[in-house]
Design a protein around this motif. Structure first.
Motif, short mmCIF file in Angstrom:
data_model
loop_
_atom_site.label_atom_id
_atom_site.label_comp_id
_atom_site.label_asym_id
_atom_site.label_seq_id
_atom_site.Cartn_x
_atom_site.Cartn_y
_atom_site.Cartn_z
N LEU A 188 0.93 -1.32 -0.05
CA LEU A 188 0.07 -0.05 0.21
C LEU A 188 0.86 1.19 0.04
O LEU A 188 1.76 1.17 0.74
N PRO A 189 0.50 2.14 -0.74
CA PRO A 189 1.25 3.45 -0.71
C PRO A 189 1.36 3.95 0.61
O PRO A 189 0.36 4.00 1.52
N ARG A 190 2.54 4.35 1.07
CA ARG A 190 2.68 4.98 2.47
C ARG A 190 1.75 5.93 3.02
O ARG A 190 1.08 6.05 3.81
N ARG A 191 1.34 6.91 1.82
CA ARG A 191 0.16 7.94 2.14
C ARG A 191 -1.20 7.45 2.64
O ARG A 191 -1.96 8.03 3.30
N ASP A 192 -1.50 6.10 2.03
CA ASP A 192 -2.60 5.50 2.45
C ASP A 192 -2.66 4.95 3.80
O ASP A 192 -3.61 4.50 4.28
N VAL A 193 -1.57 4.93 4.28
CA VAL A 193 -1.61 4.20 5.84
C VAL A 193 -0.84 5.22 6.70
O VAL A 193 -0.51 4.84 7.95
N ILE A 194 -0.51 6.52 6.30
CA ILE A 194 0.31 7.39 7.13
C ILE A 194 -0.30 7.69 8.41
O ILE A 194 0.51 7.97 9.47
N ASP A 195 -1.62 7.85 8.62
CA ASP A 195 -2.12 8.22 9.66
C ASP A 195 -2.01 7.18 10.69
O ASP A 195 -1.79 7.18 11.96
N LEU A 196 -2.05 5.77 10.33
CA LEU A 196 -1.85 4.69 11.18
C LEU A 196 -0.37 4.48 11.45
O LEU A 196 -0.14 4.31 12.76
N ILE A 197 0.44 5.00 10.83
CA ILE A 197 2.06 4.91 11.32
C ILE A 197 2.33 5.83 12.25
O ILE A 197 2.62 5.64 13.40
N HIS A 198 1.47 7.16 12.04
CA HIS A 198 1.70 8.33 13.13
C HIS A 198 1.04 7.71 14.45
O HIS A 198 1.62 8.23 15.28
N GLY A 199 -0.06 7.09 14.23
CA GLY A 199 -0.90 6.68 15.45
C GLY A 199 -0.15 5.53 16.42
O GLY A 199 0.30 5.73 17.66
N LEU A 200 0.65 4.70 15.48
CA LEU A 200 1.64 3.97 16.11
C LEU A 200 2.72 4.51 16.69
O LEU A 200 3.39 4.00 18.06
N GLU A 201 3.26 5.47 16.11
CA GLU A 201 4.61 6.11 16.78
C GLU A 201 4.06 6.72 17.80
O GLU A 201 4.97 6.85 18.85
N ASP A 202 2.73 7.57 18.03
CA ASP A 202 2.56 8.21 19.00
C ASP A 202 2.36 7.30 20.24
O ASP A 202 2.58 7.62 21.49
N MET A 203 1.87 5.83 20.08
CA MET A 203 1.86 5.12 21.18
C MET A 203 3.06 4.63 21.64
O MET A 203 3.33 4.28 22.64
N ASP A 204 4.01 4.54 20.60
CA ASP A 204 5.50 4.19 20.92
C ASP A 204 6.04 5.13 21.96
O ASP A 204 6.61 4.92 22.99
N ALA A 205 5.79 6.24 21.57
CA ALA A 205 6.37 7.56 22.46
C ALA A 205 5.62 7.34 23.76
O ALA A 205 6.45 7.56 24.80
N ALA A 206 4.38 7.19 23.67
CA ALA A 206 3.51 7.40 25.09
C ALA A 206 4.18 6.23 25.94
O ALA A 206 4.25 6.19 27.16
N LEU A 207 4.52 4.96 25.38
CA LEU A 207 5.06 3.74 25.99
C LEU A 207 6.51 3.91 26.27
O LEU A 207 7.07 3.00 27.05
N GLY A 208 7.25 4.81 26.02
CA GLY A 208 8.77 5.23 26.33
C GLY A 208 9.66 4.65 25.29
O GLY A 208 10.55 4.63 25.50
#
Ligand code: SF4
Length: 163
Positions: A119-139
């Motif tokens: 899938l083009p990255r632009r089609d899942v970029i919001d999901l990637i950012h969501g996972l990155e946000d959780m990564d940061a929240a988890l330390g």
């Protein structure tokens, strides 16, 4: 599939709450839905699970690594052994994913050419950012290689009596 060394580090010591894991799972499931809508269909060759073949390894955020580890534990297994041939440690001898329900976003969206391509990255970029946000929240400190990330969780869990 990004590159880089795993730097989840000490954050791996704290198991995420059930709510956090459920939120991670929702993002992964949305990725799978988009794949389905985009008419990508896995042909089951498992070539993408043989990382030396493709030259690419799925990378995971800390929340994804925990989900993969929980799926591995749920299958009755404990330690994660890294195969000498460079294949994914969760690939069975029959070419099946043994953590299918807990596989990361990369495995759900990075399809081989015979399956229609990634899938083009632009089609899942919001999901990637969501996972990155959780990564940061988890330390965590960004995505890192799936096999090593989960193998480290397995060692740490063994050291503290498995969660
Ligand atoms: S987690 Fe499953 S789908 Fe992903 S590379 Fe490993 S065996 Fe393949």
């Amino acid at each position: 599939m990004a590159s880089g060394r795993c730097r989840h580090g000490r954050a791996e010591g704290n198991a995420p709450s059930a709510d956090v894991l459920a939120a991670v799972r929702r993002l992964l499931e949305e990725g799978a839905r988009r794949v389905s809508r985009a008419q990508r269909f896995c042909m089951g060759t498992a070539d993408c699970c043989r990382f030396r073949l493709t030259g690419e390894t799925p990378h995971v955020t800390l929340g994804e690594a925990w989900l993969a580890w929980k799926a591995w534990r749920a299958s009755g297994r404990t330690r994660v052994e890294l195969p000498d041939d460079g294949s994914c440690p969760f690939l069975s001898g029959e070419g099946r994913c043994m953590i299918y329900e807990g596989r990361p976003l990369a495995c759900r969206t990075h399809f081989c050419v015979s399956a229609g391509g990634a899938l083009p990255r632009r089609d899942v970029i919001d999901l990637i950012h969501g996972l990155e946000d959780m990564d940061a929240a988890l330390g965590g400190d960004g995505a890192c290689r799936l096999p090593e990330a989960v193998e480290r969780l397995s060692r740490k869990s063994a050291g503290r009596g498995r969660k």
